[in-house]
Write an enzyme that holds these catalytic residues in place. Structure first.
Site, PDB file in Angstrom:
ATOM      1  N   ASP A  70      46.704  39.032 -43.194  1.00 52.84           N
ATOM      2  CA  ASP A  70      47.537  38.362 -45.181  1.00 52.84           C
ATOM      3  C   ASP A  70      48.485  38.689 -44.125  1.00 52.84           C
ATOM      4  OD1 ASP A  70      46.062  36.943 -47.272  1.00 52.84           O
ATOM      5  OD2 ASP A  70      44.633  39.232 -46.767  1.00 52.84           O
ATOM      6  N   ARG A  78      50.547  43.000 -42.847  1.00 48.79           N
ATOM      7  CA  ARG A  78      49.702  43.150 -42.037  1.00 48.79           C
ATOM      8  C   ARG A  78      50.518  43.957 -41.396  1.00 48.79           C
ATOM      9  NH1 ARG A  78      48.630  43.612 -47.480  1.00 48.79           N
ATOM     10  NH2 ARG A  78      47.020  41.761 -47.903  1.00 48.79           N
ATOM     11  N   ARG A 140      55.891  36.938 -55.069  1.00 46.62           N
ATOM     12  CA  ARG A 140      54.466  36.398 -53.712  1.00 46.62           C
ATOM     13  C   ARG A 140      54.665  34.782 -53.064  1.00 46.62           C
ATOM     14  NH1 ARG A 140      48.816  38.211 -54.400  1.00 46.62           N
ATOM     15  NH2 ARG A 140      48.748  37.249 -51.835  1.00 46.62           N
ATOM     16  N   LYS A 170      47.258  29.471 -50.721  1.00 44.87           N
ATOM     17  CA  LYS A 170      46.193  29.967 -51.441  1.00 44.87           C
ATOM     18  C   LYS A 170      47.450  30.079 -52.485  1.00 44.87           C
ATOM     19  CE  LYS A 170      47.750  34.525 -49.357  1.00 44.87           C
ATOM     20  NZ  LYS A 170      47.203  35.309 -48.534  1.00 44.87           N
ATOM     21  N   HIS A 171      46.885  29.950 -54.218  1.00 44.75           N
ATOM     22  CA  HIS A 171      45.100  30.220 -54.090  1.00 44.75           C
ATOM     23  C   HIS A 171      44.657  28.809 -55.121  1.00 44.75           C
ATOM     24  CE1 HIS A 171      47.219  34.132 -53.748  1.00 44.75           C
ATOM     25  NE2 HIS A 171      45.011  34.569 -53.653  1.00 44.75           N
ATOM     26  N   HIS A 183      41.239  40.798 -58.361  1.00 43.97           N
ATOM     27  CA  HIS A 183      40.746  41.915 -57.596  1.00 43.97           C
ATOM     28  C   HIS A 183      40.133  42.606 -58.781  1.00 43.97           C
ATOM     29  CE1 HIS A 183      44.047  40.789 -54.382  1.00 43.97           C
ATOM     30  NE2 HIS A 183      43.267  40.917 -54.100  1.00 43.97           N
ATOM     31  N   ASP A 251      38.140  33.684 -50.703  1.00 44.40           N
ATOM     32  CA  ASP A 251      39.326  34.439 -51.565  1.00 44.40           C
ATOM     33  C   ASP A 251      38.440  35.966 -50.673  1.00 44.40           C
ATOM     34  OD1 ASP A 251      41.013  36.255 -52.178  1.00 44.40           O
ATOM     35  OD2 ASP A 251      41.562  35.900 -53.801  1.00 44.40           O
TER      36      ASP A 251
END
Length: 480
Positions: A70, A78, A140, A170-171, A183, A251
């Protein structure tokens, strides 16, 4: 088809994670036996050279292993989780809305990923952030207007894939209108995706995107179950209506929108049946036991006739096709982080008297980061100090004493730094109180600039909290 071959195909459809900066023995063993891929997180990255060596070790075991990460740039990084990203995120790029700039930023990110041995970047976010209080998308997203998001998404896809790394938008079919984080819960999107949310995905498909990631959201106008496990979403809508022929990635299946509903093993089987090809697990559950459990669940479902052998073989073939595409890419580009800072500078907006003295007090109001972003450094105090200011830096959370902090700033320029002020009532109240005492204070918003207090005469918006966004804001504050 034998049970052994069914298990091998099931393994080919799995994208597990692991802990550590070296691949554990079980990952190497499973990779050599044909595992589909691995998903890397910040916990797996210590340095560029370490990441490159790890990728090489994994690819030695299986040249067709899909190494995914990601790396959105901006708040979700990351590669640079320890320092903050060298590239602004989507909202900043959307604020500039320069196709070539976005393509250049994504191209540079892609070059860095390619050099590190990454095959698939689980980016960009193609969601239209139509709900400002969305707790997990926000900065984002490229913005709230479908046409802008569509053209920026296409630019990002072209830039990344031009550098030889597969993009994954995504998503799907659009997480932007939600008010919950998948999440933590199961969001419901009442608006029909055809009203705008699908436009960026259509643009990405037209741009040749190699992968699409599902969303754990319920869209009642299409189906009553989460998109990830809905054939109406992942097959009828994505494949038949939009014509996507590439790799469909789920996901994270341990996210509570799935885990608290049908459960992880059943969710894996249903996702595969619905049309997902590569099944992501490992953000939280990162041991061999979960990879074995999901492989066995798929194999048992095939044996019981719940998943056809043809569907399993189709999914594994799509994983093979992405890996084959990646091996054919000529990686020649070199990352250029200067383009990231240039983009961040173009995104900054400033109004009022935003210059500080040489000894500013910088108060950063902090809240819990989203699970998608994790803990990443942000703010303007560090960059201002690097530019030569003698910064008196303070942090303020919900329990801190605002009056004491304001008192400590007497005689200094006061900079108040927030992220997503509109989403935190306590933060808004503290900012209002601070501005009442210090109307000359400069408010720096490093999240979605959806709430500018009337008393904030001096205001800076960075459209994201990447490290370069902090640098760009610091330059404005210090008149550089």
């Amino acid at each position: 088809m034998t049970m052994d071959s069914i298990e091998r195909l099931a393994d080919r459809c799995l994208l597990p994670g692991f802990v550590g900066t070296q691949p554990p023995d079980w990952v190497l063993r499973r990779a050599a036996a044909g595992l589909g891929g691995v998903c890397l997180y910040a916990r797996n990255v210590r340095s560029t050279s370490q990441l490159r060596a790890m990728s090489e070790r994994l690819h030695i075991e299986n040249a067709g292993l899909v190494i995914a990460i990601d790396e959105e740039g901006g708040d979700v990084t990351r590669l640079e989780a320890a320092t903050g990203s060298s590239y602004p995120g989507n909202l900043a790029l959307g604020a500039v809305d320069d196709f070539e700039l976005t393509r250049a930023v994504a191209g540079s990110i892609g070059a860095e990923l390619a050099a590190a041995g990454i095959d698939l970047d689980l980016a960009p976010v193609a969601d239209v952030n139509s709900n400002p209080i969305n707790p997990v998308i926000g900065v984002r997203a490229f913005g709230a207007e479908p046409g802008l998001v569509a053209r920026q998404t296409a630019a990002w896809v072209e830039g990344l894939q031009g550098a030889g790394v597969a993009a994954c938008v995504k998503h799907f079919p659009g997480h932007g209108a939600t008010s919950l984080d998948s999440h933590l819960a199961l969001p419901v999107v009442d608006e029909d995706p055809h009203q705008g949310a699908l436009e960026p995905f259509s643009a990405a498909i037209a741009a040749g995107v190699r992968a699409v990631m599902s969303a754990h959201i319920v869209v009642p106008t299409i189906d009553a179950v989460p998109g990830t496990i809905s054939p109406k979403v992942m097959t009828s809508l994505l494949r038949r209506e939009l014509g996507f022929q590439g790799l469909a990635v789920s996901d994270g299946l341990e996210m509570r929108a799935i885990a608290d509903g049908v459960g992880i093993a059943e969710g894996t089987v249903l996702a595969l049946t619905a049309g997902c090809d590569l099944l992501c697990i490992g953000g939280g559950l990162a041991g061999e036991d979960i990879a074995i459990a999901l492989r066995d669940a798929i194999a048992a479902a095939v044996k019981a006739g719940r998943v056809s052998e043809e569907r399993l073989a189709e999914a594994a073939a799509r994983v093979d096709a992405l890996a084959e595409w990646r091996t054919k890419q000529v990686v020649a580009a070199v990352g250029d982080r200067a383009v990231g800072l240039a983009a961040a500078r173009r995104a900054v907006r400033a109004e009022g008297r935003v210059r500080v003295d040489r000894n500013p007090a910088v108060v950063q109001l902090t809240s819990t980061p989203s699970q998608a972003a994790g803990v990443v450094p942000w703010g303007v105090a560090g960059p201002m100090a690097e530019l030569g200011a003698r910064v008196h830096a303070m942090e303020l959370d919900e329990q801190a004493n605002l009056d004491a902090i304001i008192a400590a700033a007497v005689g200094h320029s006061l900079v108040l730094v927030v992220r997503n002020l509109h989403r935190h009532p306590w933060m808004a109240a503290d900012i209002e109180a601070a501005l009442a005492q210090r109307p000359d204070a400069i408010l720096v918003e490093m999240g979605l600039p959806a709430c500018r207090p009337a008393a904030a005469a001096a205001y800076v918006a960075t459209y994201g909290a990447a490290r370069v966004c902090g640098i760009a804001a610091a330059e404005v504050l210090m008149g550089r």
